[in-house]
Design an enzyme around this catalytic site. Structure first.
Site, PDB file in Angstrom:
ATOM      1  N   LYS A   1       0.658  -1.145  -0.005  1.00 32.71           N
ATOM      2  CA  LYS A   1      -0.101  -0.038  -0.068  1.00 32.71           C
ATOM      3  C   LYS A   1       0.787   1.235  -0.201  1.00 32.71           C
ATOM      4  CE  LYS A   1      -3.845  -2.070   2.650  1.00 32.71           C
ATOM      5  NZ  LYS A   1      -4.910  -1.863   3.518  1.00 32.71           N
TER       6      LYS A   1
ATOM      7  N   GLU B   1      -1.555  -1.870  -4.255  1.00 31.23           N
ATOM      8  CA  GLU B   1      -2.664  -0.939  -4.179  1.00 31.23           C
ATOM      9  C   GLU B   1      -2.496   0.344  -4.908  1.00 31.23           C
ATOM     10  OE1 GLU B   1      -4.853  -0.049  -0.181  1.00 31.23           O
ATOM     11  OE2 GLU B   1      -3.625   1.524  -0.894  1.00 31.23           O
TER      12      GLU B   1
END
Lengths: 277, 277, 277, 277, 277, 277
Positions: A166, A194
């Site tokens: 992320k 992500e």
């Protein structure tokens, strides 16, 4: 596939402990020990059953003299007044076990039922519904099995399963560097990235990511990213997807849509235990 | 009052174990150990905070080097973008703890927020909102504390607290006999009787019950029973009460309304953890 | 004597938890639940069996529908292709249990097999082989039983068993003072004294020690000490003894030779689980 | 990356319990409580350190008054007489903690040291060394971290991580059907196929397997399979690989070589705790 | 020597759980969180203190903000109104911890006080007082430490410590055969033999027993057996010894007298916690 | 009503662990595994049986091959030489289980027997005997069940049951304010007030307390308070009541007399396990 028996045993032992210690069931103590009864699990609505193994374990732990016969299994559809199974034995033990068994069945069937709604909303599109790590503390194994019972699939079981890079993991390195680092450190694991923007998708692809997670995008933005990916790796969509919007995301070409609400916000499914007269 | 620390420690230890074993956080392992950060808990909606002690315990168990400063406490109201508290320390530890801390805060604040809605719906009537034993297995202590944070009150903590005589406990004896039996066996305990009809209320009163629980009655029927009781003992209403109908039941004179949905069907309250840049 | 059942149950529950949580056995989920099979534990080398109770417990905890028939017991000798026992039941359960059962059998049989090698190396001398507290954390009870299966004997079970005065325990007092203190404080317990030199042996003897442990001496030095002791108390030899040197120490007259490698460095004994076709 | 703190705490608590209950350390009770000391962890051979976090946790659990200063961290190389760290505090507490701390350091450093030997044996080939699920029951998390400290990588953490289709999982279906089933049931997970023959490799490739595991093949057979795969997916080699043969397998083009002995048969690495005079 | 910290932590965690779950201390919740107080442990009678470490652990587990200062340690004598220690911090936490801390202090000081009575009754004879395995389930480690605080000594910690051959263990073999078997199977352990008659004492002596336990004999019979043993091994007396008869047994020459009542029938020693005004 | 099975299982598992780990029962290992026997629980005095479920659980956990047949149940009266039950199976398992089973039976029957003495002492007065929270740490559930077996009743199970306002809870508020606060915070719970003086009784009555606890008063003072209460709420007497004084308090009109000694100072009741020859 039912949840691992080790997890079920542990959850049930804790649930019973918190409901009966230290004095036991005061109300059930009013029922003479020799009175025997039979009671039937009956659904009060339309949904999907989950938690059978857990409910059975409750009765087994309360009193070895209780016997359960199941008419249905996890994943089966129920409608109002469907007979799910029958438990027989000492009435006082049935009463002591009742609420804990129902709490498990109601919660897990709630998860399965909500999952089924999402699965049906994307029916025919080829998109699959995933859960997340937004599970109830202590119930991860049981809830993830309930998602499967509802026709969904399991995203990561936990942080040790595979890598999901992320924004916060980058800490000054590029997506490409992070993906290469992850593949070097954790070979044979999925490395998913992500992405908030199209250029991140391109960067992830170039770096050899195993999948991309498109976070909080519109269906149109998703479609653009799907086109960019061109089927080379799976595309997952996440973030604020609802039953109203899920089909639009599926139509945009997402391979997977992950929905935190499956486990974090599923209302209990109403099931009762009716004593046979 | 926060939940007992013993319960919080145990829930958090299990939640962390199920999220990191056996290999730890693969993704966080990509972040160099020396990188430090600060992150802020921020609400994404309007609601009531609960679970602060649990979230703090998560950080304490993940890494003793993490420090949390709270701006708010359980029971405080939040609106979108309210800063709830700040955690600082090694970034990799913050990332590992993030989801477990958020899962606890989101679930428990969800319970508190739904409770507050019911409490507000009966504001000014003198009626009080109670929870039930329909709690999530393993989270009884934490959810009951969240109900209190939301302004609700706790019904029985568990089966060992006091006596609730339901139809199924009678097993061939009258309500009067059951109440007298309960009072003889469990003196100094509340003995409450579940009633489906007015004549049962009269019988319970005559037998010296400490409270009556009116199950699945209409507001009108409740009002009749309340008149019959005449303030001598508390009257509790239960069964299928919703946010739409709760005020009608309060208006009918119920002292307490117990709502299983508070703990069994509260959607997660959305809280995020935003890294400070 | 098998290890205590309480220890076996606990070790197996933890071993299974670490192998299947949170999602269960993904691979075994591909096998239809109704497929049944039989599989045979087969040794791949020459050695001594240990761990039967543990392996049986694995199957019992994975699935109550699995049945095991053992042909051999702990302490029995196996050669390549010896059939040790047969498990029958649902194939998916056999596959889930397989690795944990084999890990226990292989490790514990490895301990028993290495122990047997040392026991044979001193055969005919009257010297006995002891284990130490150099056990694998969490497996003390099982490994000490495996040593017994291999023909060895158990030194202290733990620090609470009896007194072993080492150099570091003296802290400014003489051996004589330490022994007298130990006998006064812990009567009815063995008080053994670790000695590096002959004069310490004499001092321990004079003080009424129950045994002496000769640490890191040559066989010649051991023989001198044995002569000094003159059979009045047992003499134990420890420290760097190998399969090549153990008989020399036995020949020097040691009553016991303790070998940390029995539990700390025993290679796994190769056992397989062959599906019957 | 150290093992998860949750696992370390649990292993240490159990290891201490099995070493001191019920009476505590009889021998250390002879040392007056006020005597303080410092002691240094010193390696007795050449190897790789692992287990620092576990050893530190032992001291923390035995006595909060003990302080440890580490000179080295997991993964660092040691030679005979390298000072690894120093613990100071009450002598009786140091003595009670000593064996448990050493058992953990010795076992885990043994794993790291053996891993390093395999890693060096394939140096320059690009092949990476993997562990297996042949871990000591209860120590999975700690041993897998020790493998990483030694420069190896982790294969599956457990059965819930990803899919490994072995011969026994087929149960009447073809490899192709099994792979497709696994990918349908567990999307986003690696699906690896164990192959004994070249035609199975081809079948796995055709079915879309994510990796192949070549079991018990000769280096020549491996080379043939590697050529067939042509770099499309990773090739893992397993089964009876030793320090003598590992480089031949690496030379045959294996991407990964998994070695059960890393965790199942690593001899303890000799580390002592020397009291400072 | 205090009991092992591992045992103390575990006992206290369970004691607190059974006293506060699931809702916490309802009564203490009435006290505002900011009210702070100091309270003093005060003895209400004459006796011996034990359990300090356990009481301290209670406060530590209830609230890290509580601080305890002890004026006395285990083994110290107290008279009515002796100040034992002072705890300070939030009043609500002191109230929640009070009963659990007092229960531990009262029970363990009761054990120490009764032990001291027996020790004093044999003062000057050289006979020592031992405990037995008749301990309260779950409190073995704490009670055996309390016996030591009272001046007694510990017999076996548990069944794994050493061998005690009773009549029931003979199962068709002679005492001589049993002792030789025990010494062969469990070398380096005490082998004690329970004797009901003089000829059994002779047989045990001849077989090389390490001690004899004279069960349910009169002081005269004990004297005869002591003469027979002639100081070669320790003589223990057991069975129905009371404070009135213990000195007669000591006078008969017993080395040890073991008394089950020390741990099985010690009345609680009265200690209060007085709030400072 | 027996104690909750969950509590029994947990207590027994811990009791066995502390008695057999790590090496098992050394003495029982001398008995050949094939020797079978039967043994009878026999009382050695006059009393009341309690703990049957716990004793049965001991045998079940030690060896599934042991079978117990009970002639009596908890609450039954025994006299010297009453046969309570018979256990049959492998002799070595019977011997290993014996002490733990007897410790539980003796302690719990001791509690039941002492309770019965108090119950008899007030026979015919209508006063009932209550236990307190002065229970042995870890045994709350079992001891409170033993009190019931002896004919007593249970006061609070724990701090979470109901409210008991003591002097220390007032912290600057009046009794009236405290009672009203308690009733507002914890509706549906008993709110009892501890009183040292008559005026406090009046204040508690006026504030709507559910019961008063008269602490450390003389029987005369109790009679005065009982007259003041006039039957409106139950009156409990506590503090230093003995078997000699209890009837005087009952005669003074107390509804309940609570006695800490029932669980804190009950001597073990003597029960033996006699092998059948």
């Amino acid at each position: 596939m039912h949840p691992p028996l080790a997890a079920v045993r542990d959850v049930v032992a804790r649930a019973l402990a918190e409901d009966v210690l230290p004095l036991g069931d005061l109300s059930a103590s009013l029922v003479p020990a020799h009175v025997r009864a039979r009671a039937c699990f009956v659904s009060r609505g339309e949904g999907v059953l989950a938690g059978r193994l857990s409910a059975a374990e409750v009765f087994a732990q309360v009193d070895g003299d209780l016997k359960v016969d199941w008419h249905l299994d996890d994943g089966d559809t129920v409608t109002p007044r469907t007979a799910i199974g029958v438990v027989g034995g000492p009435l006082c033990s049935i009463l002591t076990a009742e609420r804990t068994a129902l709490n498990l069945l109601a919660h897990l069937s709630g998860v399965a039922t909500l999952t089924r709604s999402y699965v049906r909303a994307v029916a025919g599109t080829g998109t699959r519904i995933l859960d997340t790590r937004k599970t109830t503390p202590g119930l991860r194994a049981l809830e993830k099995a309930a998602v499967r019972a509802g026709g969904g699939h399991n995203h990561r079981g936990n942080l040790a399963d595979f890598v999901l890079v992320k924004d916060n993991h980058l800490a000054g390195v590029s997506i490409g560097e992070a993906v290469r680092g992850a593949r070097a450190k954790w070979p044979m694991r999925m490395v998913e990235v992500e992405c908030d923007r199209l250029d991140q998708v391109s960067e992830a692809l170039a770096a050899g990511a195993g999948a991309v997670l498109l976070d909080n995008m519109t269906p149109d933005a998703v479609a653009t990213c799907v086109a960019e990916v061109g089927g080379r790796i799976p595309v997952e969509v996440s973030g604020g997807v609802t039953l109203h919007t899920v089909r639009a995301y599926a139509g945009a070409g997402a391979d997977f849509i992950s929905v935190g609400a499956l486990t974090a916000s599923a209302p209990a499914f109403d099931i009762g235990l009716d004593l046979e007269s």
